[in-house]
Design an enzyme around this catalytic site. Structure first.
Site, PDB file in Angstrom:
ATOM      1  N   ASP A   9     -18.100  33.828  11.153  1.00 47.99           N
ATOM      2  CA  ASP A   9     -17.991  33.971  12.597  1.00 47.99           C
ATOM      3  C   ASP A   9     -18.080  35.480  12.876  1.00 47.99           C
ATOM      4  O   ASP A   9     -17.908  36.289  11.957  1.00 47.99           O
ATOM      5  CB  ASP A   9     -16.646  33.402  13.057  1.00 47.99           C
ATOM      6  CG  ASP A   9     -16.394  33.639  14.524  1.00 47.99           C
ATOM      7  OD1 ASP A   9     -17.324  33.429  15.327  1.00 47.99           O
ATOM      8  OD2 ASP A   9     -15.265  34.057  14.873  1.00 47.99           O
ATOM      9  N   LEU A  10     -18.360  35.867  14.093  1.00 49.62           N
ATOM     10  CA  LEU A  10     -18.449  37.306  14.369  1.00 49.62           C
ATOM     11  C   LEU A  10     -17.190  37.832  15.085  1.00 49.62           C
ATOM     12  O   LEU A  10     -16.405  38.588  14.512  1.00 49.62           O
ATOM     13  CB  LEU A  10     -19.709  37.620  15.190  1.00 49.62           C
ATOM     14  CG  LEU A  10     -20.065  39.101  15.297  1.00 49.62           C
ATOM     15  CD1 LEU A  10     -21.544  39.263  15.624  1.00 49.62           C
ATOM     16  CD2 LEU A  10     -19.267  39.823  16.355  1.00 49.62           C
ATOM     17  N   ASP A  11     -16.984  37.383  16.336  1.00 47.89           N
ATOM     18  CA  ASP A  11     -15.877  37.923  17.142  1.00 47.89           C
ATOM     19  C   ASP A  11     -14.527  37.582  16.506  1.00 47.89           C
ATOM     20  O   ASP A  11     -14.185  36.413  16.376  1.00 47.89           O
ATOM     21  CB  ASP A  11     -15.946  37.326  18.559  1.00 47.89           C
ATOM     22  CG  ASP A  11     -17.257  37.688  19.251  1.00 47.89           C
ATOM     23  OD1 ASP A  11     -17.571  38.877  19.315  1.00 47.89           O
ATOM     24  OD2 ASP A  11     -17.965  36.765  19.709  1.00 47.89           O
ATOM     25  N   THR A  17     -14.046  42.273  18.459  1.00 45.68           N
ATOM     26  CA  THR A  17     -14.673  41.972  19.752  1.00 45.68           C
ATOM     27  C   THR A  17     -13.977  40.815  20.470  1.00 45.68           C
ATOM     28  O   THR A  17     -14.165  40.655  21.675  1.00 45.68           O
ATOM     29  CB  THR A  17     -16.171  41.660  19.569  1.00 45.68           C
ATOM     30  OG1 THR A  17     -16.328  40.972  18.327  1.00 45.68           O
ATOM     31  CG2 THR A  17     -17.011  42.920  19.583  1.00 45.68           C
ATOM     32  N   LYS A  45     -11.608  31.080  22.434  1.00 48.37           N
ATOM     33  CA  LYS A  45     -12.223  31.626  21.220  1.00 48.37           C
ATOM     34  C   LYS A  45     -13.203  30.625  20.615  1.00 48.37           C
ATOM     35  O   LYS A  45     -12.866  29.455  20.432  1.00 48.37           O
ATOM     36  CB  LYS A  45     -11.146  31.997  20.194  1.00 48.37           C
ATOM     37  CG  LYS A  45     -10.359  33.228  20.612  1.00 48.37           C
ATOM     38  CD  LYS A  45      -9.417  33.686  19.505  1.00 48.37           C
ATOM     39  CE  LYS A  45      -8.686  34.951  19.929  1.00 48.37           C
ATOM     40  NZ  LYS A  45      -7.623  35.312  18.982  1.00 48.37           N
ATOM     41  N   SER A 116     -22.197  32.384  14.981  1.00 46.74           N
ATOM     42  CA  SER A 116     -21.365  32.751  16.136  1.00 46.74           C
ATOM     43  C   SER A 116     -21.952  32.140  17.397  1.00 46.74           C
ATOM     44  O   SER A 116     -23.166  31.969  17.497  1.00 46.74           O
ATOM     45  CB  SER A 116     -21.353  34.283  16.271  1.00 46.74           C
ATOM     46  OG  SER A 116     -20.879  34.672  17.543  1.00 46.74           O
ATOM     47  N   ALA A 117     -21.077  31.872  18.375  1.00 50.58           N
ATOM     48  CA  ALA A 117     -21.543  31.363  19.671  1.00 50.58           C
ATOM     49  C   ALA A 117     -22.097  32.481  20.538  1.00 50.58           C
ATOM     50  O   ALA A 117     -22.653  32.240  21.601  1.00 50.58           O
ATOM     51  CB  ALA A 117     -20.376  30.695  20.389  1.00 50.58           C
ATOM     52  N   LYS A 147     -19.375  25.080  18.777  1.00 53.35           N
ATOM     53  CA  LYS A 147     -18.115  24.752  18.111  1.00 53.35           C
ATOM     54  C   LYS A 147     -17.223  24.010  19.113  1.00 53.35           C
ATOM     55  O   LYS A 147     -17.282  24.337  20.289  1.00 53.35           O
ATOM     56  CB  LYS A 147     -17.417  26.040  17.648  1.00 53.35           C
ATOM     57  CG  LYS A 147     -18.276  26.843  16.671  1.00 53.35           C
ATOM     58  CD  LYS A 147     -17.725  28.244  16.460  1.00 53.35           C
ATOM     59  CE  LYS A 147     -18.732  29.100  15.684  1.00 53.35           C
ATOM     60  NZ  LYS A 147     -18.291  30.485  15.462  1.00 53.35           N
ATOM     61  N   GLU A 171     -13.442  32.080   9.809  1.00 50.08           N
ATOM     62  CA  GLU A 171     -13.233  31.926  11.257  1.00 50.08           C
ATOM     63  C   GLU A 171     -11.854  32.367  11.710  1.00 50.08           C
ATOM     64  O   GLU A 171     -10.892  32.224  10.952  1.00 50.08           O
ATOM     65  CB  GLU A 171     -13.320  30.431  11.606  1.00 50.08           C
ATOM     66  CG  GLU A 171     -14.658  29.952  12.090  1.00 50.08           C
ATOM     67  CD  GLU A 171     -14.985  30.410  13.502  1.00 50.08           C
ATOM     68  OE1 GLU A 171     -14.105  30.978  14.178  1.00 50.08           O
ATOM     69  OE2 GLU A 171     -16.118  30.207  13.940  1.00 50.08           O
ATOM     70  N   ASP A 172     -11.762  32.861  12.952  1.00 48.59           N
ATOM     71  CA  ASP A 172     -10.446  33.177  13.519  1.00 48.59           C
ATOM     72  C   ASP A 172     -10.033  32.173  14.601  1.00 48.59           C
ATOM     73  O   ASP A 172      -8.919  32.255  15.106  1.00 48.59           O
ATOM     74  CB  ASP A 172     -10.449  34.585  14.143  1.00 48.59           C
ATOM     75  CG  ASP A 172     -11.333  34.656  15.370  1.00 48.59           C
ATOM     76  OD1 ASP A 172     -12.432  34.053  15.348  1.00 48.59           O
ATOM     77  OD2 ASP A 172     -10.944  35.303  16.364  1.00 48.59           O
TER      78      ASP A 172
HETATM   79  C1  BG6 Z   1     -17.678  33.545  20.636  1.00 54.07           C
HETATM   80  C2  BG6 Z   1     -16.392  34.130  21.166  1.00 54.07           C
HETATM   81  O1  BG6 Z   1     -17.933  34.092  19.378  1.00 54.07           O
HETATM   82  O2  BG6 Z   1     -18.768  33.852  21.492  1.00 54.07           O
HETATM   83  C3  BG6 Z   1     -16.165  33.687  22.600  1.00 54.07           C
HETATM   84  O3  BG6 Z   1     -15.308  33.713  20.349  1.00 54.07           O
HETATM   85  C4  BG6 Z   1     -17.377  34.040  23.449  1.00 54.07           C
HETATM   86  O4  BG6 Z   1     -15.009  34.341  23.095  1.00 54.07           O
HETATM   87  C5  BG6 Z   1     -18.617  33.382  22.835  1.00 54.07           C
HETATM   88  O5  BG6 Z   1     -17.216  33.581  24.777  1.00 54.07           O
HETATM   89  C6  BG6 Z   1     -19.900  33.682  23.613  1.00 54.07           C
HETATM   90  O6  BG6 Z   1     -20.178  35.054  23.546  1.00 54.07           O
HETATM   91  P1  BG6 Z   1     -21.258  35.817  24.450  1.00 54.07           P
HETATM   92  O7  BG6 Z   1     -21.292  37.203  23.832  1.00 54.07           O
HETATM   93  O8  BG6 Z   1     -22.550  35.086  24.284  1.00 54.07           O
HETATM   94  O9  BG6 Z   1     -20.750  35.784  25.835  1.00 54.07           O
HETATM   95 MG    MG Z   2     -14.160  34.277  16.534  1.00 58.34          MG
END
Ligand code: BG6
Ligand code: MG
Length: 222
Positions: A9-11, A17, A45, A116-117, A147, A171-172
């Protein structure tokens, strides 16, 4: 069992982030007269931008108050604020242990993938000078479901030719751990043990410091 791929996962896993997302959503929510706190933020999240907005509007009892166009504008407003917080990102902001783990994976020929989303993922990886260390970044729009469905993780494994049972996801978020387990992979949680074990994490670490190739290999041979 042999480790075939690691999906990140990224954030909140590669860097902080997740906190920037919280700050940006809180600001938008305040503009709309909706109060959100860190506990509520756990629900946001891992889920997409538009789903997050809908979750906030429902929380504030305003689910039916806005047109689709107004909602698109709000999501864009949140994203502009979020992107402005990314301005000062630098390679030193990567969480401890992550770059070392990625280098070890590359050395061992084991693909690292971002699942990541976030649509901002490629930009963040560039700013952190991590892009070349990932074999593939799953485009969030390339799969039907976000997810907690397993789609992002399965797509990532497929792209690098790895079998899910030989993959580890990191993942967090609760939604992310659920997604990794639904994909049939081993799930490493970063954060609260109680929260992430409750949704099936195989192991939980308080932070990324102890993540190493040796540690991950140990999980598959256990
Ligand atoms: C996820 C985050 O990785 O990405 C969410 O955990 C975030 O908090 C989602 O809303 C979408 O991110 P973005 O950058 O496309 O708005
Ligand atoms: Mg995350």
């Amino acid at each position: 069992m042999k480790l075939q791929a690691v999906l990140f996962d990224l954030d909140g896993v590669i860097m902080d982030t997740a906190e920037f997302h919280y700050i940006a959503w809180k600001r938008l929510a305040e503009e709309l007269g909706i109060a959100i706190d860190r506990e509520f933020n756990e629900n946001l999240k891992g889920i997409s931008r538009m789903e997050s907005l809908d979750t906030i509007l429902r929380h504030g009892g305003k689910a039916d108050d806005y047109s689709a166009e107004e909602k698109r504008d709000m999501a864009e407003r949140k994203n502009s604020h979020y992107v402005s917080l990314l301005d000062r990102l630098k390679p030193a902001d990567v969480y401890p242990g992550i770059r070392e783990l990625l280098l070890a994976l590359r050395e061992a020929g084991i693909p690292a993938v971002v699942a990541s989303a976030s649509k901002n993922a490629p930009q963040i990886l560039r700013a952190l000078e991590l892009s070349e260390l990932f074999r593939f970044v799953v485009p969030p729009d390339s799969v039907p479901r976000g997810k907690p469905a397993p789609d992002l993780f399965l797509r990532g494994a497929e792209e690098v030719g790895a079998a899910p049972e030989f993959c580890i996801g990191i993942e967090d978020a609760q939604s992310g751990i659920t997604a990794i387990k639904a994909a049939g992979m081993t799930a490493v949680g970063i954060g609260s043990e109680a929260m992430l074990k409750a949704v099936g994490a195989d192991v939980v670490l308080p932070d990324t410091r102890r993540l190493s190739l040796e540690f991950l290999r140990g999980l598959l041979s256990a």
